[in-house]
Design an enzyme around this catalytic site. Structure first.
Site, short mmCIF file in Angstrom:
data_model
loop_
_atom_site.label_atom_id
_atom_site.label_comp_id
_atom_site.label_asym_id
_atom_site.label_seq_id
_atom_site.Cartn_x
_atom_site.Cartn_y
_atom_site.Cartn_z
N GLU A 97 -3.13 6.07 -0.97
CA GLU A 97 -3.22 6.77 -2.25
C GLU A 97 -2.89 5.90 -3.44
O GLU A 97 -3.02 6.34 -4.59
CB GLU A 97 -2.31 7.99 -2.25
N GLY A 98 -2.47 4.65 -3.21
CA GLY A 98 -2.17 3.80 -4.34
C GLY A 98 -1.49 2.52 -3.91
O GLY A 98 -1.51 2.14 -2.73
N VAL A 114 0.85 -1.18 0.00
CA VAL A 114 0.00 0.00 0.00
C VAL A 114 0.89 1.24 0.00
O VAL A 114 1.95 1.27 0.63
CB VAL A 114 -0.96 0.02 1.20
N LYS A 115 0.47 2.26 -0.73
CA LYS A 115 1.20 3.53 -0.79
C LYS A 115 0.45 4.54 0.07
O LYS A 115 -0.67 4.92 -0.26
CB LYS A 115 1.32 4.03 -2.23
N LEU A 116 1.09 4.96 1.15
CA LEU A 116 0.44 5.84 2.12
C LEU A 116 0.75 7.30 1.82
O LEU A 116 1.82 7.64 1.31
CB LEU A 116 0.89 5.48 3.53
#
Length: 289
Positions: free
Chosen positions: A175-176, A26-28
């Site tokens: 966010e991605g 996960v992109k935080l």
């Protein structure tokens, strides 16, 4: 390892890669940070190479639980009352004086979400494949106290699970997704096998200069991915305040796309701009990275 460390960056892609040799994280939406646990204490480094220890004292304190000789790559995040990760809160902390940062830390403590191990007590981990670095990271963090704010990022080798995260966790500040080839070493810049998909319709651009004064910049000259240098729309007061301390003006004047003049700067400053406005060399800066 020598300070500061050059960080790995992910390339934007329209879809996640497929195959058995990929891991998905996960992109935080936080503040990129390298955590150094030295023999003498803890130092925290921003993506730009700046020492940001004073602004993140709570994380520096937590870093003392790591064994000396550890260097981690990760994201400093701050959550709001409803549990959502807030980029604005992280940026406010990063731009604060030590006194104000201490007050903010009391109100909203930060968490450090580690996603890579650059160095371990046994030595430089960067040449090792991602799968080994990930296993070492998990083993390292498993030895920390249960209440520590240092945690490992969520990751999976199942692409469908990663896409479910992408579709369902956006409202929580995810966010991605970043895809990393499991056999790849840690390489600085975009040379490594890191790919990302993001919800936000923005791209990253390097600041080439500014208009106005260094203390009160009015607009930024940014270098777009295709090599053009374009002048942004007028900065908001909040953005100008955050960017101004990073501007190091150089002598002379330079010209952007279309002939507009600006004052060039040295150093690497990265901002996010709205991607949809770059076709005709008109950009809107939305945040400082």
């Amino acid at each position: 390892m020598d300070w500061p460390a050059s960080v790995a960056l992910a390339q934007s892609v329209p879809a996640l890669p497929t195959g058995t040799d990929w891991s998905y994280e996960v992109k935080l939406d936080g503040h990129r940070m390298i955590m150094w646990r030295t023999d003498d204490g803890v130092r925290l480094q921003a993506r730009s190479g700046r020492d940001v220890t004073a602004a993140w004292g709570d994380l520096a304190l937590a870093g003392h639980h790591l064994p000396a000789g550890t260097v981690l790559d990760g994201e400093a995040v701050i959550t709001t009352e409803n549990g959502r990760i807030s980029f604005e809160a992280a940026q406010a902390r990063a731009a604060s004086s030590p006194t104000r940062a201490h007050r903010l830390a009391t109100q909203r403590p930060a968490h450090y979400i580690a996603f890579d191990a650059l160095q371990l007590p046994s030595g430089d981990a960067r040449p090792r494949p991602y799968s080994e670095r990930r296993a070492a990271l998990l083993n390292l963090l498993a030895e920390l106290p249960a209440n520590t704010p240092i945690q490992a990022v969520s990751a999976t080798t199942d692409r469908d699970t990663a896409l479910t995260w992408y579709d369902t966790l956006h409202h929580q500040g995810v966010e991605g997704i970043v895809a990393k080839r499991t056999t790849s070493p840690y390489r600085a810049g975009r040379a490594g096998a890191w790919l990302k998909i993001r919800h936000a319709d923005t791209i990253e651009a390097t600041v080439a200069g500014f208009t106005g004064t260094a203390r009160q910049p009015q607009a930024l000259a940014v270098r777009l991915p295709d090599g053009r240098i374009a002048l942004s729309q007028r900065l908001t007061t909040a953005l100008a305040t955050r960017i101004a301390p990073r501007l190091v003006p150089q002598p002379g004047r330079a010209h952007a796309q279309g002939g507009d003049t600006y004052t060039p700067v040295s150093g690497e400053i990265v901002v996010e701009v709205i991607a949809g406005t770059t076709r005709h060399a008109v950009v809107t800066v939305v945040r400082l990275r």
